[in-house]
Structure formats: C-alpha cells, structure tokens
Design a protein around this motif. Structure first.
Motif, PDB file in Angstrom:
ATOM      1  N   LYS A  73       0.831  -1.198   0.000  1.00  0.00           N
ATOM      2  CA  LYS A  73       0.000   0.000   0.000  1.00  0.00           C
ATOM      3  C   LYS A  73       0.870   1.254   0.000  1.00  0.00           C
ATOM      4  O   LYS A  73       1.870   1.324   0.702  1.00  0.00           O
ATOM      5  CB  LYS A  73      -0.924  -0.004   1.230  1.00  0.00           C
ATOM      6  CG  LYS A  73      -1.858   1.178   1.316  1.00  0.00           C
ATOM      7  CD  LYS A  73      -2.962   0.940   2.334  1.00  0.00           C
ATOM      8  CE  LYS A  73      -2.448   0.782   3.745  1.00  0.00           C
ATOM      9  NZ  LYS A  73      -3.560   0.666   4.731  1.00  0.00           N
ATOM     10  N   TRP A  74       0.460   2.211  -0.805  1.00  0.00           N
ATOM     11  CA  TRP A  74       1.124   3.513  -0.842  1.00  0.00           C
ATOM     12  C   TRP A  74       0.171   4.564  -0.282  1.00  0.00           C
ATOM     13  O   TRP A  74      -1.002   4.629  -0.685  1.00  0.00           O
ATOM     14  CB  TRP A  74       1.525   3.867  -2.263  1.00  0.00           C
ATOM     15  CG  TRP A  74       2.703   3.085  -2.749  1.00  0.00           C
ATOM     16  CD1 TRP A  74       4.002   3.481  -2.774  1.00  0.00           C
ATOM     17  CD2 TRP A  74       2.694   1.746  -3.269  1.00  0.00           C
ATOM     18  NE1 TRP A  74       4.811   2.489  -3.274  1.00  0.00           N
ATOM     19  CE2 TRP A  74       4.045   1.414  -3.597  1.00  0.00           C
ATOM     20  CE3 TRP A  74       1.689   0.796  -3.504  1.00  0.00           C
ATOM     21  CZ2 TRP A  74       4.391   0.181  -4.131  1.00  0.00           C
ATOM     22  CZ3 TRP A  74       2.044  -0.434  -4.024  1.00  0.00           C
ATOM     23  CH2 TRP A  74       3.377  -0.735  -4.339  1.00  0.00           C
ATOM     24  N   LEU A  75       0.648   5.347   0.658  1.00  0.00           N
ATOM     25  CA  LEU A  75      -0.166   6.370   1.303  1.00  0.00           C
ATOM     26  C   LEU A  75       0.051   7.712   0.606  1.00  0.00           C
ATOM     27  O   LEU A  75       1.187   8.155   0.429  1.00  0.00           O
ATOM     28  CB  LEU A  75       0.204   6.489   2.780  1.00  0.00           C
ATOM     29  CG  LEU A  75       0.129   5.194   3.600  1.00  0.00           C
ATOM     30  CD1 LEU A  75       0.586   5.438   5.028  1.00  0.00           C
ATOM     31  CD2 LEU A  75      -1.283   4.609   3.578  1.00  0.00           C
ATOM     32  N   SER A  91       3.667   2.252   2.595  1.00  0.00           N
ATOM     33  CA  SER A  91       3.379   1.811   3.954  1.00  0.00           C
ATOM     34  C   SER A  91       4.251   0.605   4.301  1.00  0.00           C
ATOM     35  O   SER A  91       4.455  -0.277   3.465  1.00  0.00           O
ATOM     36  CB  SER A  91       1.900   1.424   4.089  1.00  0.00           C
ATOM     37  OG  SER A  91       1.653   0.793   5.338  1.00  0.00           O
ATOM     38  N   LYS A  93       3.376  -1.695   6.259  1.00  0.00           N
ATOM     39  CA  LYS A  93       2.482  -2.801   6.587  1.00  0.00           C
ATOM     40  C   LYS A  93       2.188  -3.650   5.355  1.00  0.00           C
ATOM     41  O   LYS A  93       2.053  -3.136   4.249  1.00  0.00           O
ATOM     42  CB  LYS A  93       1.183  -2.269   7.182  1.00  0.00           C
ATOM     43  CG  LYS A  93       1.358  -1.509   8.494  1.00  0.00           C
ATOM     44  CD  LYS A  93       0.038  -1.026   9.026  1.00  0.00           C
ATOM     45  CE  LYS A  93       0.213  -0.278  10.339  1.00  0.00           C
ATOM     46  NZ  LYS A  93      -1.090   0.228  10.865  1.00  0.00           N
TER      47      LYS A  93
END
Length: 221
Positions: A73-75, A91, A93
C-alpha cells in the motif's frame, strides 16, 4: 453507483472482465457481478452492512463474497493548505489473509452453507488521505478513498476446513488465543476474532480453560 468508491469500481470491472453482467437485480438486491449462475459481491468495508443480503441470497443462489486486502500500500497525503505539496510514501504494513476474520465475525456460520464462498483478493493499492483538524485519531488524517493498482493473488475459502487450514502449523494441539497470536506472529485481538469465527463454524471446539483463557482444539484433533 453515485457514491461508489474507486477500489470497488475497479474490482467490479476486474471480476466482470469476461463479459459478466454488472449491477444485476436478484431477489430485490443489486448484485455487483453475475458470472453465469455465480453471484459475486465485492465488499471493501465491514461485513455487518451486508449481512441480511448475504444470508438471503445464499439461500437460493451460489454467492461469492470478495474482500480486498492490500499486500502493498502507498499512502498519499493531500496538502493541508491550498498550494501545498501532495506526499506519497510506501506503507511498511503488509496485509495477511487472517485479516478477513475481522469482518467475518458478522456471519461466520455462513461458510457452512454449500452455496457460499469467500474470496480474499490481495492487492496493491493507493490510499488517499486528507487532513481534518477536528479529528484526533491518526493525527487528523482521514482516508478519503482507496485506489486499485493491481491484483496480485486470490485466496478462496469455500468451507470451514479451508478456514481452519489457515491456523499456523506450529500451533499446539490444544491452544488459547494467546498461543494462536504467538504462532501467527500477530495481535491477540485478531487471534480472538479468528478463534470466534472458527468456533462458530464448528472448525474448532472449546474444551475448557487454561487459567482465565478459553482452551481450544481443532474439530478433527
């Protein structure tokens, strides 16, 4: 469809890629995708909001519930002020299949029905956030939308034995949720939700207590 989020729309297009029908009225419910006789419902949020829909449709039709979990995931943080800089970072995570139990607690027994199946789809996603100074959680950063970048893997759970196969191989024959959390290298709350779901679908059995903790064993153990 007016309020449809980008992730939901993209997954709907993905599952209807072979010409399957979209947004079909079935027994008074609008179903995301119909692949021949299989009803495909995509849920990116909590399962409680679709409980009655799933229970009703699974009485008469083969139903597959699709739940996306971001493997990567990229924020993206939108600027706090006009003219500010948008920031994007990856991220640390990584999503795991056990996370589906956080939502499955709404209707774990449904996996005991022959017509119902659950598919976890692992994705690469972007998560867009904006700052809301009235919010205190996450320092005021609120998720606006999720965007699909890629589908990287799918994990199908068709019956309770598929769900119980997700228990770590290192788990003792008799175990508590503390043992489960340690074996899966995950948080205790997730182990508790997993144990609850597996017990409700008859895949594990409570056989007593160890101290103040419930003690479980797999149904075939």
């Amino acid at each position: 469809m007016l309020n449809e989020q980008p992730l939901h729309a993209a997954l709907k297009a993905y599952y209807a890629a072979d010409g399957a029908a979209r947004e079909v009225d079935v027994d008074g419910y609008v179903v995301d995708v119909v692949q021949d006789d299989l009803l495909v419902e995509i849920q990116t949020g909590n399962f409680s909001s679709i409980k009655s829909k799933m229970l009703s449709l699974a009485d008469h039709h083969p139903v597959r519930l699709v739940y996306p979990i971001p493997r990567e995931k990229w924020l993206i943080k939108l600027p706090k002020k006009k003219g500010g800089e948008t920031k994007r970072r990856k991220s640390p995570k990584h999503g795991r299949v056990e996370e589906v139990f956080k939502e499955l607690v709404s209707f774990p027994e449904l996996l005991c029905r022959e017509r119902f199946s659950l598919e976890v789809v692992f994705t690469w996603e972007e998560e867009v956030r904006r700052h809301d100074p009235t919010r205190w959680r996450n320092r005021g950063w609120v998720t606006v939308e999720r965007r699909l970048l890629d589908v990287v893997e799918q994990h199908l759970i068709e019956q309770p034995r598929d769900a119980v196969s997700l228990l770590p191989g290192s788990l003792p024959t008799e175990f508590t949720t503390a043992d489960l959390a340690e074996a899966m290298n995950g948080p205790r709350y997730l182990a508790q939700k997993m144990a609850y779901c597996l017990r409700k679908m008859g895949a594990i059995t409570q056989i007593g207590k160890r101290g103040r903790s419930n003690l479980y064993v797999t149904a075939d153990g």
